[in-house]
Design a protein around this motif. Sequence first.
Motif, PDB file in Angstrom:
ATOM      1  N   GLU A 124       1.789   9.645  -2.722  1.00 16.20           N
ATOM      2  CA  GLU A 124       0.442   9.063  -2.649  1.00 16.20           C
ATOM      3  C   GLU A 124      -0.577  10.073  -3.145  1.00 16.20           C
ATOM      4  O   GLU A 124      -1.417   9.761  -3.977  1.00 16.20           O
ATOM      5  CB  GLU A 124       0.122   8.651  -1.219  1.00 16.20           C
ATOM      6  CG  GLU A 124      -1.297   8.158  -1.042  1.00 16.20           C
ATOM      7  CD  GLU A 124      -1.615   7.733   0.380  1.00 16.20           C
ATOM      8  OE1 GLU A 124      -2.675   8.154   0.871  1.00 16.20           O
ATOM      9  OE2 GLU A 124      -0.824   6.996   0.971  1.00 16.20           O
ATOM     10  N   ASN A 171      -4.885  -0.007   2.175  1.00 16.69           N
ATOM     11  CA  ASN A 171      -4.067   0.961   1.464  1.00 16.69           C
ATOM     12  C   ASN A 171      -4.950   1.995   0.763  1.00 16.69           C
ATOM     13  O   ASN A 171      -5.609   1.693  -0.237  1.00 16.69           O
ATOM     14  CB  ASN A 171      -3.175   0.216   0.465  1.00 16.69           C
ATOM     15  CG  ASN A 171      -2.184   1.115  -0.217  1.00 16.69           C
ATOM     16  OD1 ASN A 171      -2.521   2.180  -0.721  1.00 16.69           O
ATOM     17  ND2 ASN A 171      -0.931   0.678  -0.248  1.00 16.69           N
ATOM     18  N   ARG A 221      -4.149   4.678  -0.999  1.00 16.35           N
ATOM     19  CA  ARG A 221      -3.698   5.026  -2.353  1.00 16.35           C
ATOM     20  C   ARG A 221      -4.294   4.055  -3.372  1.00 16.35           C
ATOM     21  O   ARG A 221      -4.791   4.456  -4.416  1.00 16.35           O
ATOM     22  CB  ARG A 221      -2.174   5.021  -2.424  1.00 16.35           C
ATOM     23  CG  ARG A 221      -1.607   5.246  -3.790  1.00 16.35           C
ATOM     24  CD  ARG A 221      -0.072   5.157  -3.838  1.00 16.35           C
ATOM     25  NE  ARG A 221       0.410   3.867  -3.392  1.00 16.35           N
ATOM     26  CZ  ARG A 221       0.926   3.606  -2.178  1.00 16.35           C
ATOM     27  NH1 ARG A 221       1.010   4.554  -1.272  1.00 16.35           N
ATOM     28  NH2 ARG A 221       1.344   2.409  -1.858  1.00 16.35           N
ATOM     29  N   ILE A 222      -4.260   2.770  -3.052  1.00  9.36           N
ATOM     30  CA  ILE A 222      -4.790   1.759  -3.968  1.00  9.36           C
ATOM     31  C   ILE A 222      -6.301   1.921  -4.126  1.00  9.36           C
ATOM     32  O   ILE A 222      -6.827   1.943  -5.243  1.00  9.36           O
ATOM     33  CB  ILE A 222      -4.426   0.338  -3.476  1.00  9.36           C
ATOM     34  CG1 ILE A 222      -2.928   0.094  -3.703  1.00  9.36           C
ATOM     35  CG2 ILE A 222      -5.272  -0.726  -4.157  1.00  9.36           C
ATOM     36  CD1 ILE A 222      -2.398  -1.195  -3.111  1.00  9.36           C
ATOM     37  N   LEU A 266       3.801   3.246 -10.077  1.00  7.11           N
ATOM     38  CA  LEU A 266       3.376   2.291  -9.053  1.00  7.11           C
ATOM     39  C   LEU A 266       4.126   0.978  -9.264  1.00  7.11           C
ATOM     40  O   LEU A 266       4.421   0.606 -10.400  1.00  7.11           O
ATOM     41  CB  LEU A 266       1.868   2.031  -9.130  1.00  7.11           C
ATOM     42  CG  LEU A 266       1.030   3.092  -8.420  1.00  7.11           C
ATOM     43  CD1 LEU A 266       0.790   4.272  -9.308  1.00  7.11           C
ATOM     44  CD2 LEU A 266      -0.259   2.500  -7.935  1.00  7.11           C
ATOM     45  N   GLU A 312       1.162  -3.143  -6.491  1.00  4.78           N
ATOM     46  CA  GLU A 312       0.102  -2.133  -6.371  1.00  4.78           C
ATOM     47  C   GLU A 312      -0.725  -2.063  -7.651  1.00  4.78           C
ATOM     48  O   GLU A 312      -1.956  -1.989  -7.608  1.00  4.78           O
ATOM     49  CB  GLU A 312       0.713  -0.761  -6.092  1.00  4.78           C
ATOM     50  CG  GLU A 312       1.357  -0.640  -4.741  1.00  4.78           C
ATOM     51  CD  GLU A 312       2.143   0.643  -4.585  1.00  4.78           C
ATOM     52  OE1 GLU A 312       2.111   1.200  -3.485  1.00  4.78           O
ATOM     53  OE2 GLU A 312       2.793   1.080  -5.553  1.00  4.78           O
ATOM     54  N   GLU A 313      -0.037  -2.117  -8.760  1.00  2.00           N
ATOM     55  CA  GLU A 313      -0.713  -2.071 -10.053  1.00  2.00           C
ATOM     56  C   GLU A 313      -1.697  -3.242 -10.188  1.00  2.00           C
ATOM     57  O   GLU A 313      -2.844  -3.047 -10.600  1.00  2.00           O
ATOM     58  CB  GLU A 313       0.323  -2.119 -11.176  1.00  2.00           C
ATOM     59  CG  GLU A 313      -0.258  -2.067 -12.565  1.00  2.00           C
ATOM     60  CD  GLU A 313       0.801  -2.204 -13.641  1.00  2.00           C
ATOM     61  OE1 GLU A 313       0.561  -2.982 -14.577  1.00  2.00           O
ATOM     62  OE2 GLU A 313       1.861  -1.546 -13.545  1.00  2.00           O
ATOM     63  N   ILE A 358      -4.797  -2.676  -7.984  1.00  2.00           N
ATOM     64  CA  ILE A 358      -5.665  -1.643  -8.558  1.00  2.00           C
ATOM     65  C   ILE A 358      -6.429  -2.197  -9.761  1.00  2.00           C
ATOM     66  O   ILE A 358      -7.646  -2.017  -9.863  1.00  2.00           O
ATOM     67  CB  ILE A 358      -4.861  -0.375  -8.934  1.00  2.00           C
ATOM     68  CG1 ILE A 358      -4.377   0.332  -7.661  1.00  2.00           C
ATOM     69  CG2 ILE A 358      -5.705   0.576  -9.806  1.00  2.00           C
ATOM     70  CD1 ILE A 358      -3.370   1.443  -7.908  1.00  2.00           C
ATOM     71  N   GLU A 413      -8.522  -4.695  -0.367  1.00  2.00           N
ATOM     72  CA  GLU A 413      -8.665  -3.411  -1.065  1.00  2.00           C
ATOM     73  C   GLU A 413      -9.715  -3.514  -2.172  1.00  2.00           C
ATOM     74  O   GLU A 413     -10.539  -2.615  -2.331  1.00  2.00           O
ATOM     75  CB  GLU A 413      -7.321  -2.961  -1.658  1.00  2.00           C
ATOM     76  CG  GLU A 413      -6.366  -2.355  -0.667  1.00  2.00           C
ATOM     77  CD  GLU A 413      -5.527  -3.367   0.094  1.00  2.00           C
ATOM     78  OE1 GLU A 413      -4.710  -2.946   0.920  1.00  2.00           O
ATOM     79  OE2 GLU A 413      -5.693  -4.599  -0.130  1.00  2.00           O
TER      80      GLU A 413
END
Length: 192
Positions: free
Chosen positions: A7, A50, A52-53, A94, A98-99, A102, A119
């Motif tokens: 992460e 999340n 990281r996102i 990722l 997740e991609e 983002i 997110e």
Amino acid sequence: MISNMKEDAIINQAKKLMQKMTQKNKAPEWLLTEIAVSKGEKLCKKYNVNRRIVITALYLAHIIFDTKIGGKTQKEHPKLSAKQAKKYLKQWGLNKGEEEIILNSIEAHHEHVATKSLEAEVVKNAECFKFLELRGTLIHLHALGKRDMEFEDSIKEVKRKMEQKYNYLTLPDCKKEGTKNRKHILNLLNNI
């Protein structure tokens, strides 16, 4: 679930890329990015989303940008930045889900497309605080002066940007904080 080490590596890669692109594009001011990231960190904890996102998206949201206010690149930077970010996200390993979050977070931070996750809402709201905190307002005003914009025009642009971002707020606590900050900042700017 990705380990904390991975992460941090992904976030650090996004940060380094944004630092490089900020130097290349000469905008946005790096301190404005850090304000958005700091707000994003707080909102991640509050909304239990999340990290990281959110933080990766905040760093990548302006990798394509320009100093020309109202220019094509500035107007289209959410779409352009998402397109460019997609190349890096694949390299960084990722997963597809997740991609997608983002990329949607990047594209939706100016409301050109709808957010598809909490997110993305957090990213959009955190991003707004670059211009809804006194420190960010002063950084932006200073940046406009460095670009040789006349002082009165700079004040008008700061107000315009603040109003734009204020209108993007969707999370109730952010709207409440933004309303208070906006009133304070406008009072200061109107009395210069």
